[in-house]
Design an enzyme around this catalytic site. Structure first.
Site, short mmCIF file in Angstrom:
data_model
loop_
_atom_site.label_atom_id
_atom_site.label_comp_id
_atom_site.label_asym_id
_atom_site.label_seq_id
_atom_site.Cartn_x
_atom_site.Cartn_y
_atom_site.Cartn_z
N ASP A 7 43.07 -25.65 -13.90
CA ASP A 7 42.29 -26.59 -14.81
C ASP A 7 43.26 -27.49 -15.43
O ASP A 7 44.54 -27.31 -15.30
CB ASP A 7 41.60 -25.88 -15.86
CG ASP A 7 40.23 -26.89 -16.31
OD1 ASP A 7 40.47 -28.21 -16.09
OD2 ASP A 7 39.24 -26.26 -16.88
C1 BGC Z 1 37.76 -29.50 -17.43
C2 BGC Z 1 37.54 -29.65 -15.96
C3 BGC Z 1 37.95 -30.81 -15.57
C4 BGC Z 1 38.96 -31.37 -16.02
C5 BGC Z 1 39.52 -32.74 -15.38
C6 BGC Z 1 39.16 -30.14 -17.77
O1 BGC Z 1 39.23 -30.12 -19.06
O2 BGC Z 1 37.55 -28.38 -18.11
O3 BGC Z 1 36.31 -29.21 -15.57
O4 BGC Z 1 37.56 -31.10 -14.26
O5 BGC Z 1 39.37 -31.30 -17.16
O6 BGC Z 1 38.60 -33.58 -16.13
#
Ligand code: BGC
Length: 734
Positions: A261
């Site tokens: 993530d």
């Molecule tokens: C989120 C993810 C997301 C990523 C990219 C993170 O803060 O938890 O679900 O895909 O950001 O935007």
């Protein structure tokens, strides 16, 4: 002479063809391509592939013609193009997508065909936009109604989520776009999400929190998976040995890429050793700021290269990571055949509308207030901010730049046409209403809202109307249905409860329509004749809602999670450990999440898991099983006739729950193990068939570390919701 020349030319070209590297040959086997590419790569090229080069992309191998990887959120539409190093939109003019319904709405359709349509459509959009990794779908289990991200997930039941996620993934990937299933695992709250350490039994892990991920990998064939922000067994999930190496890669045989993530990586050694393959979003706080050219400082960049060069890190481990990324490339951007995709089309908007129409849940409909009969209705009052508020914007990473968004008010106006006068009053107002505020939750606009004046205006208008359609609920503001924080309580915000109570008193023909991704308290439930849960439905939200409210579409959605009367009735709150002490959160509710808890504690829900009404009625007949006992390896078939006893066509989701009457370990009173959505014309009857095997009967024995089904008595309950069982058959496992 000419012939000789051609011959010579062909002969000269021959070695060229003969030398086409295997990795460039689309006809070659995937693993051969991977091995061939791998042995051509330098150490530097290998390490470069492991980490981001921009906010959403990672490098390829330009020397070898291997393209970059481009990811995009996910999961409800393809996100706006952003600046290279920033989260901000880049103001392109060709990136306005179709916003599909939130995943809660998809789950509420209880129809895997809708997941097919969803995956196909969003996959085509991602492909057209040249993304080869779609950051979604999300299948974290809905554990508390306060979780700000529940709207991005598929509800509280592992079986339902597993059934719905598989077709989504398969269809996305037919476009040569990898689905990146998230957030693996146990990311069930936003409070302290970047460090909270989840303590959960192995049993609950395997029975409740992992099955949808397992199905995504083994049945859906997901090519990528995203680690979660939180910790488990005191290790961050993005480099968690037990989750990634042991369960995902070893036990489940996952051969794809584990993607972090954004900002979820914290340690080079663990990132190397514990199963992470690609690192994104480091040097940011995960949401709204980034440092330029931080990429070479990533945990899996220079620090890893140094270790490799000095012999402190094993190249075999690196090669495993690179193989996984190469597989991703050969399955997507360098796939043997890949469609071109399509973007922002009417077809996709129509798909979104169909899914939305199937997901809307009619919770209550006393005195048949719905559907609104336009032949008898001259004045319609639409009240509530959510009738006009844009819901495709905000909420965190799933925020979209939608090509268009039909608001509920616009949908209702369009459908009512000249048949009735539609007036609108706001009734209540949220403090952070401007888009900028939604995006920058740290700076919510403070304005003076006179709630009483707004309410009085609405109540007075309600008295004049034939029908009142109140459209409220939650929204995508910080602290509502939004990433990065949880809700403060189960209650509706902005004094809506006061308003609703007064509206239903002022006008008995009031329908309360809730837009949310979470359960909300309804202290006015006994007074409100009609209640609808209409989710966040994206581009065509207003048209889908109007179609249901005016009866063009007969509602057939069912709740993918329980609406408790009080917060304490939910398992995560009953034991009192949510959201933990800032360091750990203990899942004391164990395997009893969602309806399993309410069943066990004999708590009556406000609206049960699986509940949803129709404008017609369905009569369930007697259930029958084809045998009274089954042996290992055998299946059991259960049938039951269902008849549409009303005056119009409709669809019903018939649900099968299994109870284990006696077992060595405690088991939930019942668990969903099958469902079928059937369409019946007025008067029509159909026999619904469920076939189950041992896997519908088994549980995870954590002492043995294995699934087991114990001989003895079982019950199959067939019903219209988890709280509305219509018939039961008993059978035995030999
Ligand atoms: C989120 C993810 C997301 C990523 C990219 C993170 O803060 O938890 O679900 O895909 O950001 O935007």
């Amino acid at each position: 002479m000419k012939r000789l020349f051609i011959l010579l030319l062909c002969a000269a070209a021959l070695p060229l063809f003969a030398q086409t590297p295997v990795y460039l040959n689309p006809a070659a086997a995937l693993e051969d391509r991977v091995e061939d590419a791998l042995q051509r790569m330098t150490l530097e090229e290998k390490v470069a592939m492991l980490h981001a080069q921009s906010k959403f992309s990672s490098p390829g191998v330009p020397r070898l013609g291997i393209p970059e990887n481009w990811t995009s959120d996910g999961p409800h539409g393809v996100r706006v193009e952003v600046m290279w190093d920033e989260w901000y939109g880049a103001n392109w003019t060709n990136d306005s997508c179709i916003a599909f319904p939130a995943l809660t709405a998809l789950a509420a359709s209880w129809n895997p065909e809708m997941a097919v349509l969803y995956g196909k459509s969003i996959g085509e959009e991602a492909r057209y936009r040249n993304k080869n990794v779609l950051l979604g779908p999300g299948v974290n289990i809905y554990r508390t109604p306060l979780n700000g991200r529940n709207f991005e997930y598929m509800g509280e039941d592992p079986f339902l989520a597993a059934q719905m996620v598989v077709p989504y993934i398969q269809e996305v990937q037919k476009n040569g776009v990898a689905a990146c299933v998230k957030h693996f695992a146990l990311n069930n709250q936003e409070v302290d999400r970047d460090h909270i350490n989840v303590q959960v039994s192995d049993r609950a892990l395997h029975e409740i929190y992992l099955p949808a991920f397992k199905a995504a990998v083994q049945q859906g064939g997901a090519w990528a998976i995203m680690g979660a922000y939180n910790q488990y067994r005191n290790q961050h999930c993005c480099h968690n040995r037990y989750l990634l190496n042991d369960i995902l890669k070893r036990d489940w045989g996952f051969d794809g890429a584990v993607i972090s993530d954004w900002g979820g990586v914290h340690n080079t050694g663990q990132a190397i050793a514990n199963g992470l393959d690609m690192e994104f979003g480091t040097w940011t706080n995960g949401m709204d700021w980034g440092k330029s050219d931080a990429y070479s400082h990533y945990y899996l960049a220079q620090p890893y290269l140094q270790l490799l060069k000095s012999g402190q890190a094993d190249e075999a481990v690196l090669n495993d990571k690179v193989r996984r990324i190469l597989r991703l490339v050969f399955r997507t951007t360098m796939a043997p055949s890949r469609p071109y995709g399509s973007f922002g089309t009417q077809e996709h908007a129509g798909a979104g509308r169909r899914i939305a129409e199937e997901g809307i849940v009619l919770l209550q409909n006393n005195r048949n207030v719905l559907p609104v009969d336009l032949s008898k209705t001259k004045n319609i009052l639409v009240a509530g901010e959510n009738a006009v508020k844009r819901m495709t914007v905000g909420g965190g990473s799933s925020s979209l730049k939608a090509k268009y968004e039909v608001s509920p008010l616009a949908g209702i106006r369009a459908r009512a046409g000249n048949a009735a006068r539609v007036t609108y009053v706001k009734g209540y107002e949220s403090p952070a209403e401007r888009e900028q505020d939604v995006q920058d939750a740290k700076n919510p606009q403070t304005k003076n809202i006179d709630a009483k004046a707004l309410r009085d205006e609405a109540v007075n208008a309600a008295k004049q109307a034939d029908v009142v359609l109140f459209i409220g609920g939650l929204n995508k503001n910080a602290g509502q249905d939004c990433e990065g924080a949880d809700r403060a309580g189960l209650e509706l915000p902005y004094e809506q409860d006061l308003l609703i109570a007064e509206l239903v008193k002022a006008n008995p023909n009031t329908a309360v329509i809730i837009l949310s991704g979470n359960a909300v308290a309804m202290p006015w439930v006994a007074q409100a004749p009609a209640i609808v849960e209409a989710w966040y439905n994206g581009t065509e939200a207003g048209n889908a809602l109007a179609a249901v409210l005016f009866g063009d579409v007969n509602p057939s959605g069912k709740l993918p999670f329980t609406f408790p009367v009080r917060l304490q009735d939910n398992s995560a709150h009953a034991a009192g450990e949510y959201p933990g002490d800032g360091r750990d959160v203990i899942y004391r509710d164990d395997i009893f999440a969602g309806y399993r808890w309410l069943d066990k504690e004999k708590i009556k829900p406000l609206f049960a898991f699986g509940h949803g009404l129709s404008y017609t009625t369905f009569q369930y007949g007697k259930a029958a099983a084809d045998k009274s006992s089954i042996a290992a390896g055998e299946t059991l078939t259960i049938t039951l006739p269902v008849k549409n006893t009303g005056a119009r066509a409709g669809a019903e989701v018939v649900q099968l729950y299994i109870s284990d009457k006696k077992s060595s370990l405690p088991r939930p009173p019942k668990e969903l193990k099958g469902f079928k959505k059937i369409r019946l014309n007025a008067g029509e009857e159909q026999t619904v068939t469920f076939t189950i095997d041992r896997t519908a009967l088994h549980f995870y024995d954590d002492a043995k570390g294995a699934w087991t089904a114990e001989p003895g008595e079982f019950e199959a309950h067939i019903g219209s919701s988890s709280a509305d069982i219509r018939d039961t058959v008993t059978f035995y496992l030999k």
